[in-house]
Design a protein around this motif. Sequence first.
Motif, PDB file in Angstrom:
ATOM      1  N   GLY A 220      19.689   8.835  44.406  1.00 12.53           N
ATOM      2  CA  GLY A 220      20.092   8.200  45.651  1.00 12.53           C
ATOM      3  C   GLY A 220      21.366   7.390  45.511  1.00 12.53           C
ATOM      4  N   THR A 221      21.574   6.457  46.419  1.00 13.59           N
ATOM      5  CA  THR A 221      22.836   5.725  46.499  1.00 13.59           C
ATOM      6  C   THR A 221      22.718   4.260  46.084  1.00 13.59           C
ATOM      7  OG1 THR A 221      22.423   5.213  48.831  1.00 13.59           O
ATOM      8  CG2 THR A 221      23.676   7.216  48.348  1.00 13.59           C
ATOM      9  N   GLU A 222      21.509   3.821  45.725  1.00  7.77           N
ATOM     10  CA  GLU A 222      21.314   2.426  45.338  1.00  7.77           C
ATOM     11  C   GLU A 222      21.309   2.284  43.812  1.00  7.77           C
ATOM     12  OE1 GLU A 222      21.166  -0.155  47.514  1.00  7.77           O
ATOM     13  OE2 GLU A 222      21.639   1.391  49.003  1.00  7.77           O
TER      14      GLU A 222
ATOM     15  N   LEU B 255      24.310  -6.483  41.455  1.00  8.10           N
ATOM     16  CA  LEU B 255      25.586  -5.939  40.978  1.00  8.10           C
ATOM     17  C   LEU B 255      26.767  -6.406  41.823  1.00  8.10           C
ATOM     18  CD1 LEU B 255      24.699  -2.251  39.974  1.00  8.10           C
ATOM     19  CD2 LEU B 255      25.065  -4.219  38.483  1.00  8.10           C
ATOM     20  N   ALA B 256      26.547  -6.599  43.131  1.00 10.48           N
ATOM     21  CA  ALA B 256      27.660  -6.970  44.033  1.00 10.48           C
ATOM     22  C   ALA B 256      28.790  -5.964  43.852  1.00 10.48           C
ATOM     23  CB  ALA B 256      28.099  -8.399  43.767  1.00 10.48           C
ATOM     24  N   GLN B 257      29.932  -6.391  43.343  1.00  8.48           N
ATOM     25  CA  GLN B 257      31.067  -5.478  43.144  1.00  8.48           C
ATOM     26  C   GLN B 257      31.045  -4.806  41.776  1.00  8.48           C
ATOM     27  OE1 GLN B 257      33.147  -4.744  45.714  1.00  8.48           O
ATOM     28  NE2 GLN B 257      31.654  -6.035  46.787  1.00  8.48           N
ATOM     29  N   ASP B 258      30.089  -5.170  40.935  1.00  9.18           N
ATOM     30  CA  ASP B 258      30.008  -4.555  39.608  1.00  9.18           C
ATOM     31  C   ASP B 258      29.441  -3.140  39.697  1.00  9.18           C
ATOM     32  OD1 ASP B 258      31.027  -6.777  38.342  1.00  9.18           O
ATOM     33  OD2 ASP B 258      29.059  -7.621  37.844  1.00  9.18           O
ATOM     34  N   LEU B 259      29.765  -2.362  38.675  1.00 11.57           N
ATOM     35  CA  LEU B 259      29.242  -1.000  38.586  1.00 11.57           C
ATOM     36  C   LEU B 259      28.078  -0.901  37.601  1.00 11.57           C
ATOM     37  CD1 LEU B 259      32.577   1.043  38.549  1.00 11.57           C
ATOM     38  CD2 LEU B 259      30.958   0.804  40.442  1.00 11.57           C
ATOM     39  N   ALA B 260      27.945  -1.925  36.744  1.00 15.01           N
ATOM     40  CA  ALA B 260      26.890  -1.861  35.733  1.00 15.01           C
ATOM     41  C   ALA B 260      26.512  -3.250  35.243  1.00 15.01           C
ATOM     42  CB  ALA B 260      27.348  -1.007  34.546  1.00 15.01           C
ATOM     43  N   HIS B 261      25.255  -3.359  34.828  1.00 13.32           N
ATOM     44  CA  HIS B 261      24.762  -4.531  34.102  1.00 13.32           C
ATOM     45  C   HIS B 261      24.103  -3.990  32.843  1.00 13.32           C
ATOM     46  CE1 HIS B 261      23.030  -8.499  33.310  1.00 13.32           C
ATOM     47  NE2 HIS B 261      21.925  -7.858  32.974  1.00 13.32           N
TER      48      HIS B 261
ATOM     49  N   VAL C 147      21.305  -1.472  34.281  1.00 15.12           N
ATOM     50  CA  VAL C 147      21.251  -1.182  35.710  1.00 15.12           C
ATOM     51  C   VAL C 147      22.625  -0.618  36.084  1.00 15.12           C
ATOM     52  CG1 VAL C 147      21.030  -2.116  38.042  1.00 15.12           C
ATOM     53  CG2 VAL C 147      19.585  -3.006  36.207  1.00 15.12           C
ATOM     54  N   LEU C 148      22.636   0.552  36.666  1.00 14.75           N
ATOM     55  CA  LEU C 148      23.897   1.210  37.008  1.00 14.75           C
ATOM     56  C   LEU C 148      23.972   1.468  38.505  1.00 14.75           C
ATOM     57  CD1 LEU C 148      24.277   3.958  34.229  1.00 14.75           C
ATOM     58  CD2 LEU C 148      25.084   1.596  34.201  1.00 14.75           C
ATOM     59  N   HIS C 149      25.195   1.446  39.027  1.00 13.55           N
ATOM     60  CA  HIS C 149      25.422   1.827  40.417  1.00 13.55           C
ATOM     61  C   HIS C 149      25.941   3.264  40.439  1.00 13.55           C
ATOM     62  CE1 HIS C 149      26.577   1.856  44.584  1.00 13.55           C
ATOM     63  NE2 HIS C 149      26.130   0.611  44.728  1.00 13.55           N
ATOM     64  N   PRO C 150      25.404   4.101  41.321  1.00 14.78           N
ATOM     65  CA  PRO C 150      25.879   5.484  41.396  1.00 14.78           C
ATOM     66  C   PRO C 150      27.385   5.604  41.624  1.00 14.78           C
ATOM     67  CG  PRO C 150      23.847   5.245  42.642  1.00 14.78           C
ATOM     68  CD  PRO C 150      24.273   3.856  42.241  1.00 14.78           C
ATOM     69  N   GLN C 151      28.000   4.552  42.184  1.00 17.54           N
ATOM     70  CA  GLN C 151      29.442   4.603  42.431  1.00 17.54           C
ATOM     71  C   GLN C 151      30.239   4.778  41.149  1.00 17.54           C
ATOM     72  OE1 GLN C 151      30.030   5.379  45.910  1.00 17.54           O
ATOM     73  NE2 GLN C 151      31.873   4.357  45.181  1.00 17.54           N
ATOM     74  N   MET C 152      29.653   4.428  40.015  1.00 12.74           N
ATOM     75  CA  MET C 152      30.346   4.626  38.742  1.00 12.74           C
ATOM     76  C   MET C 152      30.713   6.088  38.524  1.00 12.74           C
ATOM     77  SD  MET C 152      29.115   3.695  34.855  1.00 12.74           S
ATOM     78  CE  MET C 152      29.695   1.999  34.950  1.00 12.74           C
ATOM     79  N   PHE C 153      29.949   6.978  39.136  1.00 13.05           N
ATOM     80  CA  PHE C 153      30.125   8.411  38.904  1.00 13.05           C
ATOM     81  C   PHE C 153      30.756   9.116  40.103  1.00 13.05           C
ATOM     82  CE2 PHE C 153      26.379   6.640  36.867  1.00 13.05           C
ATOM     83  CZ  PHE C 153      26.673   6.865  35.538  1.00 13.05           C
TER      84      PHE C 153
ATOM     85  N   PRO D  39      30.147  11.986  28.174  1.00 14.61           N
ATOM     86  CA  PRO D  39      29.489  10.782  27.641  1.00 14.61           C
ATOM     87  C   PRO D  39      29.647   9.598  28.585  1.00 14.61           C
ATOM     88  CG  PRO D  39      31.589  11.117  26.549  1.00 14.61           C
ATOM     89  CD  PRO D  39      31.401  12.296  27.476  1.00 14.61           C
ATOM     90  N   LEU D  40      28.779   8.619  28.423  1.00 15.58           N
ATOM     91  CA  LEU D  40      28.802   7.438  29.291  1.00 15.58           C
ATOM     92  C   LEU D  40      29.794   6.375  28.820  1.00 15.58           C
ATOM     93  CD1 LEU D  40      27.564   5.916  31.706  1.00 15.58           C
ATOM     94  CD2 LEU D  40      25.767   5.096  30.160  1.00 15.58           C
ATOM     95  N   ALA D  41      29.975   6.253  27.508  1.00 12.72           N
ATOM     96  CA  ALA D  41      30.782   5.156  26.958  1.00 12.72           C
ATOM     97  C   ALA D  41      32.174   5.042  27.584  1.00 12.72           C
ATOM     98  CB  ALA D  41      30.875   5.282  25.443  1.00 12.72           C
ATOM     99  N   PRO D  42      32.934   6.141  27.756  1.00 15.86           N
ATOM    100  CA  PRO D  42      34.260   5.992  28.355  1.00 15.86           C
ATOM    101  C   PRO D  42      34.213   5.442  29.780  1.00 15.86           C
ATOM    102  CG  PRO D  42      34.090   8.095  27.216  1.00 15.86           C
ATOM    103  CD  PRO D  42      32.714   7.519  27.264  1.00 15.86           C
ATOM    104  N   LEU D  43      33.193   5.790  30.534  1.00 15.29           N
ATOM    105  CA  LEU D  43      33.067   5.279  31.900  1.00 15.29           C
ATOM    106  C   LEU D  43      32.753   3.788  31.881  1.00 15.29           C
ATOM    107  CD1 LEU D  43      31.002   8.139  33.603  1.00 15.29           C
ATOM    108  CD2 LEU D  43      33.482   7.872  33.472  1.00 15.29           C
ATOM    109  N   LEU D  44      31.905   3.373  30.939  1.00 15.76           N
ATOM    110  CA  LEU D  44      31.600   1.948  30.815  1.00 15.76           C
ATOM    111  C   LEU D  44      32.846   1.164  30.421  1.00 15.76           C
ATOM    112  CD1 LEU D  44      28.138   2.021  28.970  1.00 15.76           C
ATOM    113  CD2 LEU D  44      28.569   1.539  31.397  1.00 15.76           C
TER     114      LEU D  44
END
Length: 229
Positions: free
Chosen positions: A97-99, A122-128, A169-175, A184-189
Amino acid sequence: MKAMILAAGLGNRMRPLTLYKPKPLLEVGGKPLIVWHIEKLKEIGVTEIVINSAWLADVLIGALGNGSQFGVNILWTREDEGLETAGGIINALPLLGTEPFILVNGDVWTTFDFASLLDVELAQDLAHLVFVKNPPQHLQGDFTLVNGRAYTFEQAQQGEDLTYSGVAVLHPQMFAGLENGKRPLAPLLKQAMLDGRVSAEKMQASWVDVGTPERLTALDLQIRQGMYA
């Protein structure tokens, strides 16, 4: 809130144990690694769980089914070949989903209380991200923690260098805008950190990266001896 457990790895470092059994089904304390996660998520009211599968997928899916035996609803994705961390998440986005969602690596074990993840804003963050003290096999760490924010080593010259626990905790907007495929995930983080959009905390609980047969055996013995009771 939904959760995703990453369970598609080949488990090469765990061979020969993983020749006929997927790594998430290896047991410690009389219970498969992945079941510890499922039960912890159920305890905090997270009952919609997405799990990706690749290596020995039929064995994994056959053991866990739709999750009804645990009181949860498991949704599965299949990968013809392992898509790595970010690729597996992107493939599962239609189910997530989108949350924001909880992400847990299927090959770690922890006494960390997942309940605190429900309070992450998260507010404006993409990840915790949840960090841990660097284990003996990874003394250099992954990222730097400064005042509740995560940074790359290049960004932060001062702070505490720690290891990513595989819990987040990740936001789908990261992707957003990323195509399916191995990634891999590391470069996106790291990019999100460069953009100032990642919060983090240091785990105050027990944590084990169950990456070798020796660590699996040691953890199993410690649990059975009541070290983590």
